[in-house]
Write a protein that holds these residues in place. Sequence first.
Motif, PDB file in Angstrom:
ATOM      1  N   ARG A  98       0.575  -0.818   0.237  1.00 48.14           N
ATOM      2  CA  ARG A  98       0.021  -0.300   0.103  1.00 48.14           C
ATOM      3  C   ARG A  98       0.984   1.384  -0.146  1.00 48.14           C
ATOM      4  NH1 ARG A  98      -4.099   2.369  -1.756  1.00 48.14           N
ATOM      5  NH2 ARG A  98      -4.719   4.136  -0.843  1.00 48.14           N
ATOM      6  N   TYR A  99       1.805   1.342   0.966  1.00 48.76           N
ATOM      7  CA  TYR A  99       2.967   2.782   0.613  1.00 48.76           C
ATOM      8  C   TYR A  99       3.464   1.645  -0.492  1.00 48.76           C
ATOM      9  CZ  TYR A  99       1.760   3.763   5.806  1.00 48.76           C
ATOM     10  OH  TYR A  99       0.475   4.529   6.759  1.00 48.76           O
ATOM     11  N   SER A 100       4.264   1.367  -0.912  1.00 48.94           N
ATOM     12  CA  SER A 100       4.888   1.288  -2.167  1.00 48.94           C
ATOM     13  C   SER A 100       3.655   1.793  -3.470  1.00 48.94           C
ATOM     14  CB  SER A 100       5.237   0.859  -2.637  1.00 48.94           C
ATOM     15  OG  SER A 100       5.846   0.359  -3.494  1.00 48.94           O
ATOM     16  N   ASP A 101       2.786   1.681  -3.356  1.00 48.19           N
ATOM     17  CA  ASP A 101       1.841   2.381  -4.207  1.00 48.19           C
ATOM     18  C   ASP A 101       1.462   3.586  -4.430  1.00 48.19           C
ATOM     19  OD1 ASP A 101       1.652  -0.555  -5.285  1.00 48.19           O
ATOM     20  OD2 ASP A 101      -0.545  -1.083  -4.307  1.00 48.19           O
ATOM     21  N   VAL A 102       1.579   3.960  -3.267  1.00 51.42           N
ATOM     22  CA  VAL A 102       0.672   4.940  -3.130  1.00 51.42           C
ATOM     23  C   VAL A 102       2.344   6.135  -3.452  1.00 51.42           C
ATOM     24  CG1 VAL A 102      -0.474   6.750  -1.484  1.00 51.42           C
ATOM     25  CG2 VAL A 102      -0.885   4.637  -2.322  1.00 51.42           C
ATOM     26  N   ASN A 103       2.635   5.900  -2.300  1.00 49.42           N
ATOM     27  CA  ASN A 103       3.992   6.886  -2.385  1.00 49.42           C
ATOM     28  C   ASN A 103       4.812   6.982  -3.601  1.00 49.42           C
ATOM     29  OD1 ASN A 103       2.729   7.315  -0.376  1.00 49.42           O
ATOM     30  ND2 ASN A 103       4.094   6.971   1.202  1.00 49.42           N
ATOM     31  N   ILE A 104       4.425   5.499  -4.423  1.00 46.20           N
ATOM     32  CA  ILE A 104       6.388   5.475  -5.508  1.00 46.20           C
ATOM     33  C   ILE A 104       5.244   5.570  -6.745  1.00 46.20           C
ATOM     34  CG2 ILE A 104       8.063   4.332  -6.498  1.00 46.20           C
ATOM     35  CD1 ILE A 104       8.716   3.173  -3.246  1.00 46.20           C
ATOM     36  N   ARG A 105       4.271   4.339  -6.601  1.00 44.54           N
ATOM     37  CA  ARG A 105       4.063   4.073  -8.235  1.00 44.54           C
ATOM     38  C   ARG A 105       3.250   5.170  -8.774  1.00 44.54           C
ATOM     39  NH1 ARG A 105      -0.430   2.824 -10.163  1.00 44.54           N
ATOM     40  NH2 ARG A 105      -1.413   1.500  -8.857  1.00 44.54           N
ATOM     41  N   ALA A 106       2.342   5.942  -7.789  1.00 43.55           N
ATOM     42  CA  ALA A 106       1.489   7.044  -8.256  1.00 43.55           C
ATOM     43  C   ALA A 106       2.838   7.897  -8.907  1.00 43.55           C
ATOM     44  CB  ALA A 106       0.827   7.188  -6.839  1.00 43.55           C
ATOM     45  N   SER A 107       3.702   8.505  -7.683  1.00 47.60           N
ATOM     46  CA  SER A 107       4.355   9.614  -8.521  1.00 47.60           C
ATOM     47  C   SER A 107       4.923   9.535 -10.083  1.00 47.60           C
ATOM     48  CB  SER A 107       5.402   9.313  -7.319  1.00 47.60           C
ATOM     49  OG  SER A 107       5.048   9.896  -5.905  1.00 47.60           O
ATOM     50  N   ALA A 108       5.477   7.684  -9.815  1.00 48.51           N
ATOM     51  CA  ALA A 108       5.969   7.641 -11.243  1.00 48.51           C
ATOM     52  C   ALA A 108       5.042   7.740 -12.146  1.00 48.51           C
ATOM     53  CB  ALA A 108       5.943   5.541 -10.866  1.00 48.51           C
ATOM     54  N   ILE A 109       3.207   7.965 -12.333  1.00 40.35           N
ATOM     55  CA  ILE A 109       2.517   7.997 -12.710  1.00 40.35           C
ATOM     56  C   ILE A 109       1.995   9.175 -13.074  1.00 40.35           C
ATOM     57  CG2 ILE A 109       0.001   8.213 -13.669  1.00 40.35           C
ATOM     58  CD1 ILE A 109      -0.786   5.265 -11.438  1.00 40.35           C
ATOM     59  N   SER A 187      12.537   3.086   7.977  1.00 43.99           N
ATOM     60  CA  SER A 187      11.339   2.445   8.488  1.00 43.99           C
ATOM     61  C   SER A 187      10.837   1.978   6.366  1.00 43.99           C
ATOM     62  CB  SER A 187      10.012   3.268   8.948  1.00 43.99           C
ATOM     63  OG  SER A 187       9.987   4.557   8.005  1.00 43.99           O
ATOM     64  N   ILE A 188       9.609   1.674   6.378  1.00 51.21           N
ATOM     65  CA  ILE A 188       9.336   1.125   4.718  1.00 51.21           C
ATOM     66  C   ILE A 188       9.042   2.625   4.431  1.00 51.21           C
ATOM     67  CG2 ILE A 188       7.873   0.745   3.937  1.00 51.21           C
ATOM     68  CD1 ILE A 188      10.100  -1.446   4.225  1.00 51.21           C
ATOM     69  N   TYR A 189       8.362   3.752   5.188  1.00 50.45           N
ATOM     70  CA  TYR A 189       7.530   4.321   5.137  1.00 50.45           C
ATOM     71  C   TYR A 189       8.748   5.506   4.342  1.00 50.45           C
ATOM     72  CZ  TYR A 189       5.750   9.731   5.508  1.00 50.45           C
ATOM     73  OH  TYR A 189       5.723  11.052   5.064  1.00 50.45           O
ATOM     74  N   GLY A 190       9.780   5.626   5.651  1.00 50.36           N
ATOM     75  CA  GLY A 190      10.830   6.587   4.822  1.00 50.36           C
ATOM     76  C   GLY A 190      11.626   6.326   3.965  1.00 50.36           C
ATOM     77  N   VAL A 191      11.718   4.858   3.546  1.00 51.31           N
ATOM     78  CA  VAL A 191      12.268   4.391   2.275  1.00 51.31           C
ATOM     79  C   VAL A 191      11.450   4.753   0.544  1.00 51.31           C
ATOM     80  CG1 VAL A 191      12.302   2.164   0.788  1.00 51.31           C
ATOM     81  CG2 VAL A 191      12.909   1.774   2.769  1.00 51.31           C
ATOM     82  N   THR A 192      10.131   4.976   1.262  1.00 49.67           N
ATOM     83  CA  THR A 192       9.493   5.489   0.183  1.00 49.67           C
ATOM     84  C   THR A 192       9.305   6.669   0.145  1.00 49.67           C
ATOM     85  OG1 THR A 192       7.454   5.516   1.486  1.00 49.67           O
ATOM     86  CG2 THR A 192       6.976   3.959   0.471  1.00 49.67           C
TER      87      THR A 192
END
Length: 378
Positions: A98-109, A187-192
């Motif tokens: 979820r964090y990867s999708d919203v914070n990374i993938r959505a930015s990529a779009i 944290s995963i949040y920090g990575v994203t």
Amino acid sequence: MKKNVLITGGAGFIGSNLALKLLENGCNVTVLDNLSPQIHGDDPELSPLYMSIKGKVRFIRGTVESREDWENSLIDIDTVVHLAAETGTGQSMYQIQRYSDVNIRASAIFLDLIANKEYNITKMIIASSRSIYGEGKYRCSEHGIVYPNARVDLDMDSGDFNVKCPICSVDVELLATDEESKIHPSSIYGVTKQVQEQMFMITGQSAGIPTVSLRFQNVYGAGQSLSNPYTGILSIFSTRIKNDNDINIFEDGLESRDFVYIDDVVDSIVLSISRDEANYQIFNVGSGVCTSVMTVANSLKNIYNSNSEIKISENYRIGDIRHNVADLELIKSKLGFVPKVDFATGLEKFTSWVNQQEVQADLYESSIAEMKAKGLYK
């Protein structure tokens, strides 16, 4: 400052306050927001954050995970402030996709659209986080400036929560973390947020679009969600107190954070939009002062005149840092940013606002149960 500004997550805490300030400054504001129940509750019409901007901005109820919603939002926009994100260190450790999708993938779009279509974007602001620093910057008596690794269970299980030198393992002294400090999130949040920031800065450079990254510290203030049990320590403690529940203090209560008031955060974004000196820069945004969690809990208890007990549990969460305090010299020198609201004043503003709100359901215990079930709360 006549701008056509898109704020993603613009119905959230920071976004709604920013939208109102930009409207005051003569900007046209578009907001893209999914009105997440975790922030706004089940009925957005009862959300003070959403209602504060309803009818004042061009509002698009959608998601940054949708290419179509991005395309609709970007019509006639020249400035993008990307705030939409999943936040919260603890939750990120078990909602990884979820964090990867919203914070990374959505930015990529969004960045893919910028790279491949014709838009009139002249500036991008990305909301980053101090979490990308991990434990931050310290001084070892033997090895000088060091950037410690995440603390280990063996120490914390025995009640030793101090940060250690990564070379000799002795306790180290906290220093203000500057923008040149090592990036190594715990944290995963920090990575994203690290990846998100880097994607924006690289794309901005390659596309010739001035881009600014703002590494926010712990943002608080009037209007903050009182129903979200995953982030915002002042809100979490306030909701506990208002429900006559005791406050559980992690670790030994001496862990500290750099609390920055919402008005100062909004000012930092407005400066970043309006000043060319901000272009292609990365800035810390904080108060430059660290305040312990125990100080926060005692202050809130006194202000609310509460009988809630403050209990030091020595429990801890995987991914949490010990301390943080921001070095603000860069943003002061480049943009003239100086925090105007000290913690005592900010706390008074925040608690006065809380006292005017309906008491929210306290979901803290359920959030702790989730982390316990995942082995992330010890």
